[in-house]
Design an enzyme around this catalytic site. Sequence first.
Site, PDB file in Angstrom:
ATOM      1  N   ASN A   9       0.881  -1.179   0.000  1.00 58.21           N
ATOM      2  CA  ASN A   9       0.000   0.000   0.000  1.00 58.21           C
ATOM      3  C   ASN A   9       0.912   1.220   0.000  1.00 58.21           C
ATOM      4  OD1 ASN A   9      -1.747   2.084   0.481  1.00 58.21           O
ATOM      5  ND2 ASN A   9      -2.405   1.392   2.508  1.00 58.21           N
ATOM      6  N   TRP A  10       1.027   1.829  -1.167  1.00 54.89           N
ATOM      7  CA  TRP A  10       1.955   2.965  -1.286  1.00 54.89           C
ATOM      8  C   TRP A  10       1.453   4.198  -0.537  1.00 54.89           C
ATOM      9  CZ3 TRP A  10       3.770   3.242  -7.134  1.00 54.89           C
ATOM     10  CH2 TRP A  10       4.504   2.079  -7.441  1.00 54.89           C
ATOM     11  N   LYS A  11       0.175   4.232  -0.188  1.00 55.35           N
ATOM     12  CA  LYS A  11      -0.428   5.419   0.427  1.00 55.35           C
ATOM     13  C   LYS A  11      -0.165   6.642  -0.485  1.00 55.35           C
ATOM     14  CE  LYS A  11      -0.211   3.153   4.853  1.00 55.35           C
ATOM     15  NZ  LYS A  11      -0.121   3.257   6.302  1.00 55.35           N
ATOM     16  N   HIS A  94      -9.513   1.315   4.768  1.00 55.61           N
ATOM     17  CA  HIS A  94      -8.256   1.504   5.496  1.00 55.61           C
ATOM     18  C   HIS A  94      -8.509   2.432   6.689  1.00 55.61           C
ATOM     19  CE1 HIS A  94      -4.178   2.574   6.515  1.00 55.61           C
ATOM     20  NE2 HIS A  94      -3.804   1.495   5.851  1.00 55.61           N
ATOM     21  N   GLU A  96      -6.897   4.798   7.822  1.00 55.31           N
ATOM     22  CA  GLU A  96      -6.659   6.222   7.532  1.00 55.31           C
ATOM     23  C   GLU A  96      -7.876   6.843   6.853  1.00 55.31           C
ATOM     24  OE1 GLU A  96      -2.921   5.530   5.559  1.00 55.31           O
ATOM     25  OE2 GLU A  96      -2.085   4.886   7.479  1.00 55.31           O
ATOM     26  N   GLU A 166      -5.528  -4.852  10.378  1.00 60.73           N
ATOM     27  CA  GLU A 166      -4.490  -3.865  10.633  1.00 60.73           C
ATOM     28  C   GLU A 166      -4.783  -3.172  11.961  1.00 60.73           C
ATOM     29  OE1 GLU A 166      -2.480  -2.606   6.705  1.00 60.73           O
ATOM     30  OE2 GLU A 166      -4.172  -1.277   7.010  1.00 60.73           O
ATOM     31  N   GLY A 172       2.512   2.229  10.913  1.00 59.01           N
ATOM     32  CA  GLY A 172       3.486   3.321  10.797  1.00 59.01           C
ATOM     33  C   GLY A 172       4.165   3.679  12.106  1.00 59.01           C
ATOM     34  N   SER A 212       3.369  -2.164  10.444  1.00 61.57           N
ATOM     35  CA  SER A 212       4.808  -2.266  10.709  1.00 61.57           C
ATOM     36  C   SER A 212       5.391  -3.637  10.378  1.00 61.57           C
ATOM     37  CB  SER A 212       5.121  -1.875  12.165  1.00 61.57           C
ATOM     38  OG  SER A 212       4.755  -0.535  12.399  1.00 61.57           O
ATOM     39  N   GLY A 233       2.836  -1.146   4.261  1.00 61.00           N
ATOM     40  CA  GLY A 233       2.906   0.281   3.953  1.00 61.00           C
ATOM     41  C   GLY A 233       4.329   0.695   3.644  1.00 61.00           C
ATOM     42  N   GLY A 234       4.999   1.282   4.628  1.00 55.62           N
ATOM     43  CA  GLY A 234       6.342   1.847   4.441  1.00 55.62           C
ATOM     44  C   GLY A 234       7.313   0.914   3.741  1.00 55.62           C
TER      45      GLY A 234
HETATM   46  P1  13P Z   1       3.013   0.309   7.697  1.00 56.26           P
HETATM   47  O1  13P Z   1       3.497  -0.994   7.099  1.00 56.26           O
HETATM   48  O2  13P Z   1       3.776   1.500   7.184  1.00 56.26           O
HETATM   49  O3  13P Z   1       2.910   0.243   9.186  1.00 56.26           O
HETATM   50  O4  13P Z   1       1.521   0.524   7.140  1.00 56.26           O
HETATM   51  C1  13P Z   1       0.617  -0.519   7.207  1.00 56.26           C
HETATM   52  C2  13P Z   1      -0.575  -0.147   6.446  1.00 56.26           C
HETATM   53  O5  13P Z   1      -1.330   0.736   6.832  1.00 56.26           O
HETATM   54  C3  13P Z   1      -0.838  -0.864   5.183  1.00 56.26           C
HETATM   55  O6  13P Z   1      -2.089  -0.587   4.698  1.00 56.26           O
END
Ligand code: 13P
Length: 249
Positions: A9-11, A94, A96, A166, A172, A212, A233-234
Amino acid sequence: MRKNIVAGNWKMNNSLQEGLDLAKDLQKTLKGKTLQCEVVICTPFIHLASILKEIDTIGLGAQNCADKVSGAYTGEVSAAMVASTGAQYVIIGHSERRAYYGETNAILKEKVLLALANDLTPIFCIGEVLPEREAGIQEQVVETQIRESLFDLSPADFGKIVLAYEPVWAIGTGKTATSEQAQEMHAFIRKTITGKYGKEIADNTSILYGGSANASNAKDLFSNPDVDGGLIGGASLGVDKFLPIIEAF
Ligand code: 13P
C-alpha cells in the site's frame, strides 16, 4: 484453497515517474522467481493505467473508490473507473480513510458493493485503535466492522473478499502486533466468518496482516496458520525492503 498475498500500500507517496520506476524495478526483480505468494501493489489512482503497462506477474490495485456510481462528485474516483484502468484490486476501509475522511461501516458497505459490481477484489481493512485494545474489546470492534459492512453479502460475493487485519496502533509506528496477537485475531476473524458463511468459505478467505510488517518480522507473522500474507505500507516503497517480505513465504 486460499491464496497467500503480499500487497504493498503505497499510500500518498511517489510521483508518477517515481511510481513507474518502482513498479518496473519490482517487476524486473520478480521476473522468473518462483514465489509462494501473489504480489500486489496498491498505488495512487494517477499511477494505475501507466503502471499496468509495466507489470505482468504483479497484481494492481487502488487504495480507495467512491461510494457512488458516477456523476457530480467532484474529486471522487468510481469503482468502474478503477476497473477501467485494468486494476484488479481495491483497498476499502483503510483505517486512515476511516479516521481522516469519516468513512463509516455503512459507507464502506456501499464501496464494497460497487467494487464487486465492477469485478474488483476488495481488500477490506479492519482493526482496533489502541484504547480499544487496552480495554480488551478488539474482537468486538473487528466483529462489528465485518458484520456491518460485509455480512449482508451473498456467500458467493463474500467469497471474493480479501480481509486485512491492521491494528491501528501498529500502523506506521514501528510497533508490530506480536505473532501471537496476529494469529489470535486472525483465528477469531476466521471463526466469525465460519459462523456466518460456514467453514468452506472461511477456509478460503485470505486474511492479511498489516502494521509495521517488515523484513525481520514477516517470516514469523506469515508462519501462523491463519495469517495469509501482509498489507505493507512503508516497507513496500523500496524493492530492497519489499522483496524480503515477499520471500518470507
Ligand atoms: P506500515 O506498514 O507502514 O505500518 O503501514 C501498514 C498499512 O497501513 C498498510 O495498509
